[in-house]
Design a protein around this motif. Structure first.
Motif, short mmCIF file in Angstrom:
data_model
loop_
_atom_site.label_atom_id
_atom_site.label_comp_id
_atom_site.label_asym_id
_atom_site.label_seq_id
_atom_site.Cartn_x
_atom_site.Cartn_y
_atom_site.Cartn_z
N TRP A 19 0.85 -1.19 0.00
CA TRP A 19 0.00 0.00 0.00
C TRP A 19 0.88 1.23 0.00
CZ3 TRP A 19 -4.76 -1.93 -0.25
CH2 TRP A 19 -5.85 -1.06 -0.13
N ARG A 77 -6.25 3.48 -6.21
CA ARG A 77 -7.55 3.58 -5.53
C ARG A 77 -7.96 5.04 -5.60
NH1 ARG A 77 -9.25 1.79 0.58
NH2 ARG A 77 -7.67 3.30 1.24
N GLN A 153 -14.12 -2.55 -3.93
CA GLN A 153 -13.94 -2.94 -2.53
C GLN A 153 -15.24 -3.38 -1.88
OE1 GLN A 153 -11.18 0.36 -0.94
NE2 GLN A 153 -10.60 -1.54 0.07
N GLU A 155 -16.66 -3.73 1.63
CA GLU A 155 -16.30 -3.23 2.96
C GLU A 155 -17.50 -2.62 3.68
OE1 GLU A 155 -13.10 -0.40 2.37
OE2 GLU A 155 -14.13 0.62 0.74
N GLY A 178 -11.74 -4.60 2.30
CA GLY A 178 -11.14 -3.62 3.19
C GLY A 178 -11.53 -4.00 4.61
N PRO A 179 -10.69 -4.71 5.32
CA PRO A 179 -11.10 -5.25 6.63
C PRO A 179 -11.38 -4.18 7.69
CG PRO A 179 -8.83 -5.95 6.09
CD PRO A 179 -9.33 -5.14 4.94
N PHE A 180 -10.69 -3.06 7.60
CA PHE A 180 -10.90 -2.01 8.60
C PHE A 180 -12.27 -1.37 8.42
CE2 PHE A 180 -6.47 -2.71 9.12
CZ PHE A 180 -6.17 -2.33 10.41
N ASP A 181 -12.58 -0.95 7.19
CA ASP A 181 -13.90 -0.37 6.96
C ASP A 181 -15.00 -1.39 7.19
OD1 ASP A 181 -13.93 2.42 6.36
OD2 ASP A 181 -12.71 1.98 4.61
N PHE A 216 -6.51 -6.49 2.11
CA PHE A 216 -5.52 -5.63 2.75
C PHE A 216 -5.04 -6.34 4.01
CE2 PHE A 216 -4.69 -2.47 6.08
CZ PHE A 216 -3.87 -1.56 5.45
C1 3PY Z 1 -9.82 -1.09 4.79
O1 3PY Z 1 -9.25 -1.94 5.50
O2 3PY Z 1 -10.90 -0.59 5.08
C2 3PY Z 1 -9.21 -0.67 3.55
O3 3PY Z 1 -9.86 -0.15 2.69
C3 3PY Z 1 -7.76 -0.83 3.38
O4 3PY Z 1 -7.11 0.17 4.09
#
Ligand code: 3PY
Length: 257
Positions: A19, A77, A153, A155, A178-181, A216
């Motif tokens: 990234w 992105r 993505q 997410e 996107g694991p964080f979102d 990610f």
């Molecule tokens: C997430 O994990 O939400 C992403 O989009 C990568 O940063």
């Protein structure tokens, strides 16, 4: 024509990427050169993050050329799924586009349409600089629609609930988690059971539809685990993540800690 990332995805091996949040050819070339002694070729792609990174569309051309010249593929992105943002990223030489927050098959189909020239899509014409990140002699007009990657993505809760339909969209190449979102948007614990179930559902949906799955990761171990689970593309870590960790570690060493 083809690109490094597309060629890598055609083989059974995992495509490793990272990234990029910092602008400037020096940063990305330094990272890509750090892997020259890697027996299997190092990184095949770089995610150029113009959504959350310090990268804007003025930086795209330099970054795409720097990454392309090191034999890897730049995937930009864009800040949001907007036609004009996608067009500017592709025209600056991105080998692929990633859009955040895909909730429905209609969202994905719209992104595909914006990435392809008529009659398939609606991409405006003006690739004066787009082939500079590709091999000399590339016939861009002829191959762009097929070669350039379309990545969306997954997410959000709607994204996961509709993931089987999203995966079936023609012209879409990759579902990228996107694991964080995903955790923030759904209110579940990142790394918890529910979170993992949504990740596995997305992986399965991509495979069932003959699409690629990507995720990610936060470090090499996380990436190793995802590659073993069958993810086709893994981003191992961020540029700033590595910088911060390595600096803190070396200061500890210097202070004898
Ligand atoms: C997430 O994990 O939400 C992403 O989009 C990568 O940063």
């Amino acid at each position: 024509f083809s690109t490094t990332i597309r060629k890598t995805l055609e083989s059974p091996s995992t495509a490793y990427g990272f990234w990029l949040t910092l602008p400037g050819a020096g940063v990305v070339k330094t990272i890509l050169r750090s892997t020259v002694s890697s027996p299997d070729g190092g990184f095949s792609w770089v995610l150029v993050d113009a959504e959350h990174g310090l990268i804007s569309d003025k930086d795209y051309y330099e970054l795409n050329n720097a990454i392309g010249s090191e034999g890897a593929s730049p995937i930009i992105r864009v800040p949001w799924a907007e036609e004009w943002m996608i067009k500017r990223a592709l025209d600056s030489g991105a080998h692929g586009i990633m859009t955040p927050m895909c909730h429905t098959a209609e969202d994905a189909a719209r992104v595909v349409k914006w990435c392809k020239y008529p009659p398939i899509g609606s991409r405006g014409y003006g690739p004066m600089f787009a082939a500079h990140s590709l091999a000399r002699g590339t016939n861009y007009d002829e191959g762009a629609d097929k070669a350039l990657m379309v990545v969306v993505q997954i997410e959000s809760r709607a994204g996961v609930e509709n993931v089987e339909e999203i995966a079936k969209v023609d012209g879409l190449d990759v579902l990228f988690i996107g694991p964080f979102d995903l955790a923030k948007q759904t209110g579940v614990v990142r790394g918890g059971e529910e979170h993992e179930a949504m990740i596995q559902r997305t992986l399965k949906a991509a495979k069932a539809a003959g699409k690629k799955a990507a995720i990610f990761c936060t470090d090499g171990l996380d990436a190793q685990k995802r590659a073993q689970q069958g993810f086709d593309m893994v981003s191992i870590i961020t540029d700033v993540g590595v910088l911060a960790q390595a600096m803190a570690q070396q200061l500890d060493v210097a202070k004898g800690r």
